[in-house]
Design an enzyme around this catalytic site. Structure first.
Site, mmCIF file in Angstrom:
data_model
loop_
_atom_site.group_PDB
_atom_site.id
_atom_site.type_symbol
_atom_site.label_atom_id
_atom_site.label_comp_id
_atom_site.label_asym_id
_atom_site.label_seq_id
_atom_site.Cartn_x
_atom_site.Cartn_y
_atom_site.Cartn_z
ATOM 1 N N MET A 289 0.878 -1.148 0.037
ATOM 2 C CA MET A 289 0.089 -0.015 -0.254
ATOM 3 C C MET A 289 0.919 1.291 -0.003
ATOM 4 S SD MET A 289 -3.671 -1.101 1.945
ATOM 5 C CE MET A 289 -2.812 -0.878 3.515
ATOM 6 N N GLY A 290 2.062 1.075 -0.126
ATOM 7 C CA GLY A 290 2.928 2.276 -0.517
ATOM 8 C C GLY A 290 3.522 2.724 1.119
ATOM 9 N N LEU B 294 6.791 2.982 1.725
ATOM 10 C CA LEU B 294 7.681 2.066 1.671
ATOM 11 C C LEU B 294 8.607 2.125 2.761
ATOM 12 C CD1 LEU B 294 8.176 1.002 -2.144
ATOM 13 C CD2 LEU B 294 6.396 0.285 -0.408
ATOM 14 N N GLY C 102 11.162 -3.017 5.586
ATOM 15 C CA GLY C 102 10.549 -4.084 5.649
ATOM 16 C C GLY C 102 10.099 -4.416 4.127
ATOM 17 N N HIS C 103 9.580 -3.328 3.420
ATOM 18 C CA HIS C 103 9.265 -3.775 2.104
ATOM 19 C C HIS C 103 10.552 -3.921 1.275
ATOM 20 C CE1 HIS C 103 5.643 -0.931 3.213
ATOM 21 N NE2 HIS C 103 5.160 -2.130 2.874
ATOM 22 N N GLN D 275 -2.508 -12.199 7.746
ATOM 23 C CA GLN D 275 -2.549 -11.825 5.986
ATOM 24 C C GLN D 275 -1.634 -12.881 5.355
ATOM 25 O OE1 GLN D 275 -2.405 -7.925 4.215
ATOM 26 N NE2 GLN D 275 -0.517 -8.305 3.756
ATOM 27 N N MET E 8 9.050 -2.734 11.986
ATOM 28 C CA MET E 8 8.800 -1.588 10.896
ATOM 29 C C MET E 8 7.251 -1.829 10.362
ATOM 30 S SD MET E 8 11.987 -0.666 8.756
ATOM 31 C CE MET E 8 13.645 -0.552 9.669
#
Ligand code: PAF
Length: 283
Positions: free
Chosen positions: A30-31, A33, A36-37, A153, A184
């Site tokens: 979901m942006g 960032l 972690g991303h 999730q 994060m």
């Protein structure tokens, strides 16, 4: 790095690698960032020939009084991080194209979506499952990567991918923490300095539970009460849940005897945070 906004263009771009037998790896986000991303993107880079990142703040996974409108956004910063991780394509669909008038189909993964965040955020995982299925159909990845901070999730998406025979490998990646232990999350941006200080009680409590487990404590109630007690010492933190469950179907367990999850959710001011630790397996 290509930026694509329309579904049809994304689908067209995904067809060539599919035909040529090149692997597509995919990181849906979901942006806003963070590292972690970045860890998902770096792993995705290793696993695929074409690395696709999606950025879409999915309205149907937010409840009425949740933070959809104020969810943090910073595309310019996201593009820089994406570029530094070797992303080939950033897919940023619009909500009107994803959910046009008349849209009425949803994916629901039953039991596993109900406890934990599913109980506190009714309909949340239906929204996640639906958007992830749509994104999978648009991007057509061979491998998709998700962080273990959102453990439920990850479990829901694994179940859904298996149940619907989607030919996609789901890769779970370890939680990335700040140097002081805070997991994060894009939502950490909401925390005031005193709230951020209070949020450290989560990782501290989970660390203590791990120590107890490694010293031989297997009782779910002892482990979860220790975590509760430690977190409750901080007056800014309100506990939503602290639960010990089996790591696959997310059923409550009395004893940690196979892979188990100690998961928690709390609220600090207006901010909801989640964190967890896994017993019996390292990511
Ligand atoms: O974890 C997230 O950022 C979102 O829930 C996801 C998987 C991108 C679906 O909107």
């Amino acid at each position: 790095m290509k930026i694509i906004n329309s579904i049809i263009h994304m689908q067209a771009l995904a067809i060539a690698p599919e035909r040529e037998g090149r692997q597509i790896s995919f990181v849906p986000t979901m942006g806003y960032l963070h590292e972690g991303h970045a860890s998902l993107l770096r792993e995705g880079r290793k696993r695929g020939d074409l690395l696709v990142l999606s950025i879409f703040v999915n309205p149907i996974q937010f409840g009425k009084n949740e933070d959809l409108d104020r969810y943090p956004r910073d595309l310019e910063r996201d593009f820089k991080l994406a570029e530094s991780c070797g992303v080939d394509v950033v897919f940023i669909p619009t909500a009107t194209e994803m959910y046009p008038q008349g849209f009425q189909t949803g994916i629901s993964v039953r039991d596993i979506s109900l406890p934990l965040c599913g109980a506190s955020r009714p309909g949340h995982f239906d929204g996640v499952s639906t958007v992830v299925t749509k994104l999978f159909n648009i991007v057509r990845p061979d491998v998709a990567l998700f962080g273990a901070k959102d453990y439920q999730q990850l479990a829901v998406i694994r179940r859904m991918t298996h149940d619907l025979n989607l030919p996609i490998e789901i890769v779970g990646m370890p939680i990335i923490r700040e140097s002081d232990g805070l997991a994060m999350s894009s939502r950490n941006a909401y925390l005031t300095p005193p709230e951020r200080q209070s949020a450290l009680s989560l990782s501290r409590a989970l660390k203590r539970a791990r120590e107890l487990f490694l010293a031989g404590e297997c009782s779910a109630s002892v482990l979860s009460s220790e975590v509760r007690t430690l977190i409750e010492q901080d007056p800014l933190v309100i506990i939503d849940y602290v639960e010990v469950l089996d790591g696959e179907m997310l059923q409550k367990v009395k004893y940690v005897d196979s892979v188990s999850l100690l998961a928690l959710a709390i609220k600090i001011g207006q901010t909801r945070l989640i964190d967890n630790t896994i017993f019996g397996e390292e990511f």
